[in-house]
Scaffold this motif. Structure first.
Motif, PDB file in Angstrom:
ATOM      1  N   LEU A 174       1.068  -1.046   0.198  1.00 22.37           N
ATOM      2  CA  LEU A 174       0.076   0.200   0.096  1.00 22.37           C
ATOM      3  C   LEU A 174       0.725   1.213  -0.359  1.00 22.37           C
ATOM      4  O   LEU A 174       0.332   2.402   0.786  1.00 22.37           O
ATOM      5  N   SER A 228     -11.468  -2.114   9.055  1.00 21.90           N
ATOM      6  CA  SER A 228     -11.263  -0.692   8.459  1.00 21.90           C
ATOM      7  C   SER A 228      -9.357   0.173   8.775  1.00 21.90           C
ATOM      8  O   SER A 228      -9.776   1.466   8.427  1.00 21.90           O
ATOM      9  N   THR A 229      -8.621  -0.292   9.686  1.00 22.08           N
ATOM     10  CA  THR A 229      -7.726   0.738  10.375  1.00 22.08           C
ATOM     11  C   THR A 229      -6.589   0.637   9.032  1.00 22.08           C
ATOM     12  O   THR A 229      -5.071   1.171   9.479  1.00 22.08           O
ATOM     13  N   THR A 230      -6.797   0.321   8.214  1.00 22.10           N
ATOM     14  CA  THR A 230      -5.871   0.092   7.478  1.00 22.10           C
ATOM     15  C   THR A 230      -5.768   0.781   6.173  1.00 22.10           C
ATOM     16  O   THR A 230      -7.056   0.682   5.762  1.00 22.10           O
ATOM     17  N   GLY A 231      -5.436   1.155   4.542  1.00 19.08           N
ATOM     18  CA  GLY A 231      -5.250   2.211   3.587  1.00 19.08           C
ATOM     19  C   GLY A 231      -4.217   2.508   3.164  1.00 19.08           C
ATOM     20  O   GLY A 231      -3.147   2.380   4.011  1.00 19.08           O
ATOM     21  N   PRO A 232      -4.416   2.786   1.787  1.00 17.64           N
ATOM     22  CA  PRO A 232      -2.719   3.543   1.177  1.00 17.64           C
ATOM     23  C   PRO A 232      -1.906   4.205   1.834  1.00 17.64           C
ATOM     24  O   PRO A 232      -2.979   5.476   2.721  1.00 17.64           O
ATOM     25  N   PRO A 262      -8.279   5.383   8.615  1.00 12.72           N
ATOM     26  CA  PRO A 262      -6.668   4.947   8.325  1.00 12.72           C
ATOM     27  C   PRO A 262      -5.738   6.067   6.772  1.00 12.72           C
ATOM     28  O   PRO A 262      -4.729   5.953   6.656  1.00 12.72           O
ATOM     29  N   GLU A 263      -6.536   7.142   6.941  1.00 11.75           N
ATOM     30  CA  GLU A 263      -6.028   8.088   6.351  1.00 11.75           C
ATOM     31  C   GLU A 263      -4.451   8.802   6.510  1.00 11.75           C
ATOM     32  O   GLU A 263      -3.748   9.320   5.884  1.00 11.75           O
ATOM     33  N   VAL A 302      -8.517  -7.808   6.847  1.00 16.41           N
ATOM     34  CA  VAL A 302      -8.451  -6.949   6.717  1.00 16.41           C
ATOM     35  C   VAL A 302      -9.784  -6.243   7.229  1.00 16.41           C
ATOM     36  O   VAL A 302     -10.748  -6.758   6.511  1.00 16.41           O
ATOM     37  N   SER A 359      -1.991   3.909   9.779  1.00 14.02           N
ATOM     38  CA  SER A 359      -2.798   2.853   9.445  1.00 14.02           C
ATOM     39  C   SER A 359      -2.147   1.514  10.407  1.00 14.02           C
ATOM     40  O   SER A 359      -0.599   2.015  10.530  1.00 14.02           O
ATOM     41  N   HIS A 364       3.311   2.388   1.707  1.00 11.28           N
ATOM     42  CA  HIS A 364       4.001   2.247   3.080  1.00 11.28           C
ATOM     43  C   HIS A 364       5.395   2.264   3.688  1.00 11.28           C
ATOM     44  O   HIS A 364       5.969   1.014   3.446  1.00 11.28           O
ATOM     45  N   THR A 410      -7.646  -4.202  11.537  1.00 10.22           N
ATOM     46  CA  THR A 410      -6.728  -5.235  10.469  1.00 10.22           C
ATOM     47  C   THR A 410      -5.471  -5.697  11.426  1.00 10.22           C
ATOM     48  O   THR A 410      -4.921  -5.292  11.902  1.00 10.22           O
TER      49      THR A 410
END
Length: 381
Positions: free
Chosen positions: A176, A342-346, A283-284, A340, A287, A178, A303
């Motif tokens: 993602l 909601s606590t992770t994103g790009p 996660p904005e 997976v 993450s 990171h 996640t």
């Protein structure tokens, strides 16, 4: 039992059936025997007498490094206990919790609860490498099953692929985009120390699970060409909420990370609390990935790496009972799964752009490519 049988007018075997195999007698016959036994002051077979006859006490011993309170307060350990107790109830055996902290002089001297404990076998849960309690237990020549720990003497063991699971969690974040990742671990050495982890501290690690997970994190970074020296690792030094919060605060104070990989859900949930208090959006802006998938992880949308904690307890208890019954020991490795939520994103786009710009500035100038001699001029690039 002979006295009860004589007064009740039944065989001694019938009295034994009434207490040990009641399905072999009618309800009326059992009630009659119990009534006579009560009038004579007989409370049933003496457990000590049965133990002498069978050579077994009907109990399993669970070794833990920390206090008894930890066994009930730590969510992951509670799930493990649930699985062990289910098998114990089915087999009609009891479970003895055997705390053996390193600071105990009795454990060091080879005395205390590990010697006095009347059990038919031991479950050694996440014992640190070189724990003196393991030597004491091995000297008793009783069946021993290792759970999530170092395995001296190639003993039967129940666990998971900690290294591969930790690598999977980290690779997911790296995919993602990171690159500023911080890592939280519970305890590397049971000495009460927490804080930033350097190379020397890592080499001192005595917790088998934490070493495997850290190695997995490191392997993922190497695979994605992320220098391990650019990451931050913080050790909580223990397993309670306060230490977990302190570790999360230390990590966020030390480096501007866009993602946190925690070696337990307890640490990950603490990181989420601290992040929210600081106004970070998940996660904005940040993450977070955990490990275990305890019940509260789902409620938090965390996640995480799911490991079958209850099944692990069941498998370990059943394996120990099988060995006590004469079966051959074996290794059991249970599956894990990346869940997976909601606590992770790009990674934030601004950070990605900054990293790209920095990489461009630091990269050497492109080499002038020679013209391929096999192509005519109009086809040259």
């Amino acid at each position: 039992m002979r006295d009860v049988a004589r007064v009740a007018g039944v065989s001694q075997a019938a009295v034994s059936y009434a207490y040990n195999q009641p399905h072999k007698l009618s309800a009326a016959r059992r009630a009659h025997i119990f009534q006579v036994a009560a009038s004579l002051g007989y409370a049933g077979p003496n457990p000590a007498g049965r133990n002498l006859r069978t050579g077994q006490v009907g109990a399993l011993g669970l070794m833990i490094t920390d206090s008894l309170r930890y066994a009930f307060d730590d969510p992951a350990t509670s799930q493990l206990l649930k699985g062990i107790s289910e098998i114990g109830e089915l087999a009609e055996v009891t479970l003895s919790l055997l705390p053996c902290p390193l600071e105990s002089s009795r454990v060091t001297e080879g005395s205390g609860v590990l010697v006095r404990g009347a059990v038919d076998g031991f479950l050694a849960y996440a014992m640190p490498e070189g724990h003196p309690g393991m030597r004491t237990v091995l000297s008793r020549n009783l069946p021993l099953v290792v759970i999530d720990g170092p395995n001296p003497g190639d003993l039967p063991r129940v666990g998971i692929h900690d290294r591969e699971a930790a690598q999977q969690a980290t690779e997911y974040l790296l995919a993602l985009d990171h690159r500023r990742i911080g890592f939280l671990v519970d305890r590397l050495v049971p000495d009460g120390t927490g804080g930033l982890v350097d190379a020397a501290r890592f080499e001192m690690t005595r917790d088998h699970v934490m070493r495997e997970r850290l190695t997995g994190y490191r392997s993922a970074c190497q695979k994605f060409d992320v220098p391990w020296s650019t990451t931050v690792v913080v050790e909580a030094g223990g397993f309670d909420d306060e230490l977990s919060r302190t570790a999360a605060e230390t990590l966020l104070d030390t480096a501007p990370v866009t993602a946190i990989v925690a070696a337990s859900d307890l640490l990950a949930l603490a990181a989420l609390d601290v992040a929210h208090e600081r106004g970070l959006r998940v996660p904005e802006d940040l993450s977070v990935v955990g490990f275990d998938d305890i019940p509260s992880a789902k409620a938090a949308g965390l996640t995480t790496i799911r490991q079958p904690l209850v099944d692990k307890g069941r498998e370990a208890a059943q394996l120990l009972l099988d060995i006590i019954g004469g079966a051959t020991g074996r290794d059991v490795t249970l599956p894990t799964e990346l869940v997976v939520r909601s606590t992770t994103g790009p990674a934030p786009k601004a950070v990605i752009a900054e990293q790209f710009s920095q990489a461009t500035l630091n990269s050497p100038p492109p080499l002038e490519r020679p013209r391929p001699s096999c192509l005519p001029p109009e086809h040259e690039e």
